[in-house]
Design an enzyme around this catalytic site. Structure first.
Site, short mmCIF file in Angstrom:
data_model
loop_
_atom_site.label_atom_id
_atom_site.label_comp_id
_atom_site.label_asym_id
_atom_site.label_seq_id
_atom_site.Cartn_x
_atom_site.Cartn_y
_atom_site.Cartn_z
N GLY A 1 -0.66 7.35 2.50
CA GLY A 1 0.13 8.08 3.49
C GLY A 1 0.78 7.17 4.52
O GLY A 1 1.94 7.38 4.89
N GLY A 2 0.06 6.16 5.00
CA GLY A 2 0.61 5.27 6.04
C GLY A 2 1.78 4.48 5.52
O GLY A 2 2.85 4.42 6.14
N GLY A 3 1.60 3.86 4.37
CA GLY A 3 2.67 3.04 3.78
C GLY A 3 3.88 3.88 3.44
O GLY A 3 5.02 3.49 3.73
N PHE B 1 -12.72 22.35 13.24
CA PHE B 1 -13.27 21.11 12.72
C PHE B 1 -14.20 20.53 13.78
O PHE B 1 -14.13 20.93 14.95
CB PHE B 1 -12.12 20.13 12.45
CG PHE B 1 -11.99 19.71 11.02
CD1 PHE B 1 -11.76 20.66 10.02
CD2 PHE B 1 -12.06 18.36 10.66
CE1 PHE B 1 -11.62 20.26 8.69
CE2 PHE B 1 -11.92 17.97 9.34
CZ PHE B 1 -11.69 18.92 8.36
N HIS C 1 -19.95 9.97 6.53
CA HIS C 1 -19.62 11.40 6.56
C HIS C 1 -20.91 12.17 6.32
O HIS C 1 -21.63 11.89 5.37
CB HIS C 1 -18.58 11.73 5.49
CG HIS C 1 -17.96 13.08 5.67
ND1 HIS C 1 -18.66 14.25 5.49
CD2 HIS C 1 -16.70 13.45 6.03
CE1 HIS C 1 -17.84 15.28 5.74
NE2 HIS C 1 -16.66 14.82 6.06
N GLN D 1 -17.97 4.72 9.54
CA GLN D 1 -18.39 6.12 9.63
C GLN D 1 -19.08 6.61 8.36
O GLN D 1 -18.59 6.38 7.25
CB GLN D 1 -17.18 7.01 9.88
CG GLN D 1 -17.55 8.48 9.95
CD GLN D 1 -16.43 9.32 10.50
OE1 GLN D 1 -15.46 9.60 9.82
NE2 GLN D 1 -16.54 9.67 11.76
N ARG E 1 -14.60 8.36 14.31
CA ARG E 1 -13.36 9.11 14.12
C ARG E 1 -13.63 10.60 13.99
O ARG E 1 -14.55 11.00 13.27
CB ARG E 1 -12.65 8.63 12.87
CG ARG E 1 -11.39 9.40 12.56
CD ARG E 1 -10.67 8.85 11.37
NE ARG E 1 -11.38 9.07 10.13
CZ ARG E 1 -11.44 10.24 9.48
NH1 ARG E 1 -10.86 11.31 9.99
NH2 ARG E 1 -12.10 10.35 8.34
N LEU F 1 -17.12 13.76 -1.51
CA LEU F 1 -16.95 14.38 -0.20
C LEU F 1 -16.97 15.90 -0.28
O LEU F 1 -16.34 16.50 -1.14
CB LEU F 1 -15.60 13.91 0.36
CG LEU F 1 -15.16 14.48 1.70
CD1 LEU F 1 -16.10 14.05 2.80
CD2 LEU F 1 -13.76 14.01 2.01
N THR G 1 -15.79 18.57 2.30
CA THR G 1 -15.05 18.53 3.57
C THR G 1 -15.77 19.23 4.71
O THR G 1 -16.47 20.23 4.53
CB THR G 1 -13.65 19.15 3.42
OG1 THR G 1 -13.03 19.21 4.71
CG2 THR G 1 -13.70 20.56 2.86
N ASP H 1 -8.39 -4.67 0.74
CA ASP H 1 -7.59 -5.85 0.38
C ASP H 1 -6.72 -6.36 1.55
O ASP H 1 -6.61 -7.56 1.78
CB ASP H 1 -6.70 -5.53 -0.82
CG ASP H 1 -7.50 -5.02 -2.01
OD1 ASP H 1 -8.70 -5.36 -2.10
OD2 ASP H 1 -6.93 -4.29 -2.85
N GLY I 1 0.84 -1.21 0.00
CA GLY I 1 0.00 0.00 0.00
C GLY I 1 0.87 1.25 0.00
O GLY I 1 1.82 1.35 0.77
N SER J 1 -7.53 11.36 10.67
CA SER J 1 -7.10 10.22 9.85
C SER J 1 -5.76 10.48 9.20
O SER J 1 -4.88 9.61 9.16
CB SER J 1 -8.15 9.84 8.81
OG SER J 1 -8.26 10.83 7.82
N LEU J 2 -5.54 11.70 8.69
CA LEU J 2 -4.21 12.01 8.15
C LEU J 2 -3.18 11.93 9.27
O LEU J 2 -2.04 11.50 9.07
CB LEU J 2 -4.20 13.41 7.51
CG LEU J 2 -4.91 13.54 6.16
CD1 LEU J 2 -4.96 15.00 5.71
CD2 LEU J 2 -4.22 12.70 5.09
#
Lengths: 231, 587
Positions: free
Chosen positions: B17-19, B119, B242, B240, B398, B252, B254, B221, B14, B403-404
Site C-alpha cells: 500500500g505505501g509504495g 476497534f 497481536h 507488536q 500501534r 491473524l 482481526t 529487506d 516495494g 497501519s493502513l
C-alpha cells in the site's frame, strides 16, 4: 507421505520429469504448503512461489492431483497419495512449479480493471446502499491466483484473444458497481467472437476457484446484459 | 560493469500500500516512476490486512481528528512524534474518501455512507466512550485497498518491475542515494536502476519470530538495506504482538471480531479483560491485551489440554453478522481449524504482528539521520514509508486500524515531497560504481562452493530464540543471551552454503539474501531491547516494570557495524494544537 513433483530447470534439464519425495513426519493439520516447505528444506533446488500462507495473496496456485488450487489452504489430509504436483496448466514453465503469468496479467489489464467516472468527484464518499454494495460480493474478493483461467480449455486454446474467467470476473465487478460509469464501454469492448463469447460454460473456473467465486456466473451475467442491451 | 541499466525519476522499492500510494501520486503528476517488487504487486502483505483503516468521518459516532490524535498519542505510550500524528489524523478522512473514489468497496451503512466499526484504543472526546472510527470493507480491507491502488497505478501507467529483488541501495561518496542494484528473479540477472529519488516501502519483518501473522516475504529487506547503507534504524525494540493469532499457527484473527462484540475468556469461562482494562475491556490497546493473555496462561488459567491459549468468543454475534462483516476470518477458521466460528469459540494467543520501529523519517517521508551536522538531516534522495519506516506515528505500540492509514497518508506525502524534490534536482548524478560493486560482491558471496549449514536451519534457530528471548515479556538476562546468540548466528551465516547455484528463479538464493537481512535486523531489535531499561508499549521489561519518562522518553537509533545505540528526542510538539503531555495510561 509420498509426493511426485514436476521438475524442470531450463539451465540443466532438456525436458521436464517427475521427481518423487517422501516426508516421514506429517502432522494431521498440515497444509500442502507446509509440506512443500519441508521438501524444500531437503532439496533447496525446488522452486515454487508463496507469500501469505493463508489464501489471500494468490501466489501458490498449482495443479494438485490434477486440479488447480492454492497449496497454502489445501489440507494434506484431503489428498490422495502420491500427491502429484504440477505447474498451472497451459502456461510456459519458468522453472519447476513456477509459470509465466504475463499473458494472464495482460488480459486483466486489457479490461481496464479500475473504477471509471465521468462526473466530477464529490467532496465526500459516493453513496452506495448496503444492497448495492452486496452486488460486489463474490466479485471483488478475486486474488488473481490464475487457478480459474489456467483451468479453462477455452483459454488454453485462445489465451491471446479470449479474456479468460479471471479478467471477465473483474469486468463484472465494475459493471455491477453502481459507482462505475463505463458499463457500455466495457460491454462494447467485449463484443466480438472471442473476448467474452469463447466461454463455453465448461465451469472449470467455478469448480477450482479457491475463494469459492463463480466466474462462469459472472460471465453469463455479462452475456445476458449484452443481449439485453442489443435488443 | 556490464549490467542492464535503466533510469527513472523515482524508484519505488516495494509494491504494498505505501509504495503503490506513493507511485500513484507520482504517476499522476507525470513523473517517470518505476516500482520494483520481489512479488507480483498484489501479493504484498497489505493484502492480508483485515480490520480496517481509521479516519474520523463520524459516520457512526460523533468524531474529530483531534480525538483520533489523542488516542494515537496515548496508544503510542507517548513515544510517537506528535507532529506526524497530527498530520496523519488530519489527513485521514480525506484519504479514505480518496480511496473510496478510487473504487475501494467499503462496507456501507443504511444511509449509503462508509461503514465504521469499533476497534481497540479508540475513544470519543479524549478518553470517553468507545469510538467507531475504523472504515472497513468487510474483513478484507487491505485486499480491497491494495487491489484498488494497483488498478489505479496501471491506469496511470506506472512502470512495474515484477519479481525483482532489491539487493542494495546505490550511494555515492557525498551520501546521495542514486537508486538500487536489483536482481531479476526469473533470470538471475542483476540490474542497475538509477533514480533521482528512491523510496523504500518494503514492509515489516515479522519473520524474525517463529509464530507470526506475517507473509513469508516479510523479511525486512528495506530496513536491512538502509542499515547497510549506514543509516540507523529507530525504535526497533518495539515489536507488536497481536493478541489474537490462531493459537500455535499465527494466522491473524482481526481485532474487528472484538470490535463487533466478540470477547476473550479463560478456562474458567471468565471475561478476564475486565480485570486488566475495567473501562474498555476487550477493546484495550494491543499491548495491554497481549500481556493480559500471556498472564492468564502463565498463571494457569489457559484453555486446552496444555492450557496454552485463551478463547475468543463470537458465537453470540449470530450467523448474519459473522457472514456479512467477518466472512474472511470465518473462512480462515474453517480452513485452518476445521470448525465454524458461528458455532465454536476460536483458540487464540499473541503472535508477532508489526514492527513499530524502522528507517527514521520525517512526516514528508524523507529519511533523516545524524549525518553531517544535524541530528535529523535528510539523506539526499532517500525516502521511506509504511512499516519499514518509523515516522514515528506508532511510537511504542500501534493502534489497530492505523497501519493502513499510515501507508496511504505517508505514501501520498512522500509522493508529493518527491515531486518537489524532482523540480529542484533535474539531473541524475554520476553513478557510484564502487557502491554497485559492493552489492554485486554481496551477491557473489552466495556462489561460494563447498559444504556448510543450510539457510533453513539457521533461520529456524534465529526465529526460535527471538521468540524465546525477545517476546512479550523481557529481562536483562534473556536479552543479554539474545545479543550473544544473534552474534553467534551472524558468524554462522558466513559458513552457510547454497547447493543450488543455478540462475533461473533460484528461490534458495532469495531465501539466503532474506536471511541475511533478518539477521541484521535481529541485531537491531535485541540490542535496542537490552538497552531500554523501562517498560513502554510493546516493550515490557520484567526487571523495569514502570515507564520512565525522565530517562527514556526518547527514540533509539541503532547503527550497524558499530553495534551501538544512540538516542534522539521525541517530537512532543504537534503542528497546530497543544501537546498531549505523558500521563498514566489506563484503559
Amino acid at each position: 507421505m509420498r509426493f511426485r513433483i514436476y521438475r524442470y530447470n531450463p539451465e540443466t534439464d532438456t525436458k521436464p520429469y517427475m521427481q518423487d519425495y517422501e516426508l516421514a513426519e506429517i502432522q494431521p493439520d498440515m497444509m500442502l504448503l507446509d509440506a512443500l516447505e519441508e521438501i524444500r528444506a531437503q532439496d533447496e533446488s525446488l522452486a515454487f512461489r508463496r507469500s501469505c500462507g493463508e489464501g489471500v495473496c494468490g501466489s501458490d496456485g498449482m495443479n494438485i492431483n490434477g486440479r488447480n488450487g492454492l497449496a497454502c489452504i489445501t489440507p494434506l489430509a484431503s489428498l490422495k497419495e502420491p500427491v502429484a504436483l504440477r505447474p498451472l496448466p497451459g502456461r510456459p514453465v519458468i522453472r519447476d512449479l513456477v509459470v509465466d503469468l504475463s499473458q494472464f496479467y495482460q488480459q486483466y489489464r486489457a479490461v481496464k480493471p479500475w473504477l471509471i467516472r465521468e462526473d466530477p468527484l464529490p467532496e465526500v464518499e459516493f453513496l452506495q446502499s448496503p444492497e448495492e454494495r452486496k452486488q460486489l460480493d463474490g466479485l471483488y474478493e478475486c486474488i488473481l491466483c490464475a487457478c480459474c483461467s489456467t483451468a479453462c480449455p477455452s483459454w488454453w486454446w485462445n489465451p491471446e484473444k479470449f479474456r479468460g474467467p479471471a479478467a471477465l470476473l473483474w469486468v463484472n465487478r465494475f459493471v455491477a458497481d453502481n459507482r462505475d460509469q463505463a458499463t457500455e464501454e466495457r460491454l462494447s469492448e467485449l463484443d466480438d467472437a472471442y473476448k467474452l463469447f469463447r466461454c463455453h460454460t465448461i465451469m472449470n473456473c467455478a469448480d477450482v476457484c479457491p475463494k469459492n467465486l463463480n466466474p462462469a456466473e459472472a460471465i453469463s451475467r455479462l452475456k445476458h446484459r449484452m443481449m439485453k442491451d442489443s435488443i | 560493469m556490464n549490467l542492464p541499466r535503466r533510469r527513472f525519476d523515482t524508484l519505488v522499492i516495494g509494491a504494498g500500500g505505501g509504495g503503490l500510494r506513493a507511485a500513484l501520486q507520482l504517476a499522476e503528476a507525470e513523473a517517470n516512476v518505476a516500482v520494483v517488487s520481489k512479488v507480483f504487486p498484489i501479493r504484498s502483505h497489505t493484502v492480508a490486512a483485515q480490520g480496517g483503516m481509521n479516519a474520523a468521518l463520524a459516520n457512526v459516532s460523533p468524531d474529530s481528528w483531534h480525538w483520533h490524535m489523542y488516542d494515537t498519542v496515548k496508544g503510542s505510550d507517548y513515544l510517537g512524534d506528535q507532529d506526524a500524528i497530527e498530520y496523519m489524523c488530519r489527513a485521514a478522512a480525506h484519504l479514505v474518501i480518496d480511496l473510496e473514489h478510487a473504487g475501494v468497496p467499503f462496507s456501507r451503512l443504511e444511509n449509503g455512507k462508509i461503514y465504521q466499526r469499533a476497534f481497540g484504543g479508540q475513544s470519543q472526546n479524549f478518553g470517553g466512550e468507545q469510538a467507531a472510527r475504523t472504515c472497513a470493507a468487510a474483513d478484507r480491507t487491505g485486499h480491497a485497498i491494495l487491489h484498488s491502488l494497483y488498478q489505479q497505478n496501471i491506469k496511470s501507467k506506472t512502470h512495474f518491475f515484477d519479481e525483482f529483488f532489491a539487493l542494495d541501495l546505490i550511494k555515492d561518496a557525498e551520501g546521495y542515494i542514486l537508486g538500487a542494484v536489483v536482481l531479476e528473479i526469473e533470470t538471475g540477472q542483476p540490474w542497475i536502476i538509477e533514480a533521482k529519488c528512491t523510496l523504500l516501502a518494503t514492509g515489516g519483518a515479522g519473520r524474525l519470530f517463529r509464530t507470526n501473522t506475517n507473509a513469508r516475504i516479510n523479511t525486512g529487506d528495506g530496513m536491512a538495506m538502509a542499515l547497510r547503507a549506514g543509516i540507523p534504524l529507530q525504535d526497533m525494540e518495539f515489536v507488536q504482538f497481536h493478541p489474537t493469532g490462531i493459537a500455535g499457527k499465527g494466522m491473524l484473527i482481526t481485532e474487528g471480531v472484538r470490535g463487533e462484540g466478540g470477547y476473550l475468556v479463560n478456562c474458567e469461562g471468565e471475561r478476564f479483560m475486565e480485570r486488566y482494562a475495567p473501562h474498555v475491556k476487550d477493546l484495550a490497546s494491543r499491548d495491554v491485551v497481549s500481556r493480559a493473555i500471556y498472564t492468564e496462561v502463565k498463571e494457569g488459567r489457559g484453555c486446552g489440554p496444555d492450557g496454552d491459549y485463551v478463547l475468543l468468543k463470537l458465537e453470540h454475534l449470530g450467523a448474519n453478522i459473522i457472514k456479512e462483516r467477518l466472512p474472511g476470518i470465518r473462512q480462515t477458521v474453517l480452513t485452518f481449524l476445521h470448525f465454524d466460528p458461528i458455532e465454536q469459540p476460536i483458540p487464540v494467543y499473541p503472535t508477532c504482528h508489526y514492527v513499530m520501529g524502522g528507517i527514521p523519517t520525517n512526516r514528508f517521508g524523507q529519511v533523516v539521520a545524524p549525518y553531517n551536522e544535524g541530528a535529523e538531516e535528510a539523506i539526499p534522495g532517500l525516502y521511506a514509508v509504511g512499516e519499514c519506516a518509523c515516522v514515528s506515528v506508532h511510537g511504542a505500540n500501534r493502534l489497530g486500524g492505523n497501519s493502513l492509514l499510515d501507508i496511504v497518508v505517508f505514501g501520498r506525502a512522500a509522493g508529493n515531497h518527491i515531486i518537489e524534490h524532482l523540480e529542484a534536482h533535474r539531473y541524475h548524478r554520476a553513478l557510484a560504481s564502487e557502491s554497485v560493486e559492493q552489492a554485486l560482491e554481496r551477491l557473489a558471496r552466495w556462489e561460494r562452493p563447498g559444504d556448510g549449514e543450510s539457510v533453513e536451519e539457521l533461520r529456524a534457530d534465529l526465529q526460535k530464540f527471538m521468540e524465546q528471548n525477545c517476546g512479550v515479556f523481557r529481562n536483562e538476562a534473556v536479552l543479554e543471551e539474545a545479543v550473544h546468540k544473534v552474534t553467534e548466528i551472524e558468524e554462522r551465516l558466513q559458513y552457510v552454503r547454497l547447493k543450488d547455484q543455478s540462475k533461473i528463479f533460484n528461490t534458495a538464493r532469495l531465501d539466503a539474501l532474506e536471511l541475511e537481512n533478518l539477521v541484521g535486523l535481529a541485531q537491531a531489535v535485541v540490542r535496542c531491547a537490552l538497552a531500554r531499561q523501562e517498560s513502554r508499549g510493546a516493550h515490557y521489561r520484567v526487571d523495569y516494570p514502570e515507564r520512565d519518562d525522565i530517562r527514556w522518553l526518547k527514540h533509539s537509533l541503532y547503527f550497524q557495524g558499530q553495534g551501538h545505540v544512540e538516542y534522539k528526542p521525541v517530537r512532543l510538539k504537534p503542528l497546530t494544537v497543544d501537546t498531549f503531555p505523558p500521563k498514566e495510561r489506563v484503559y
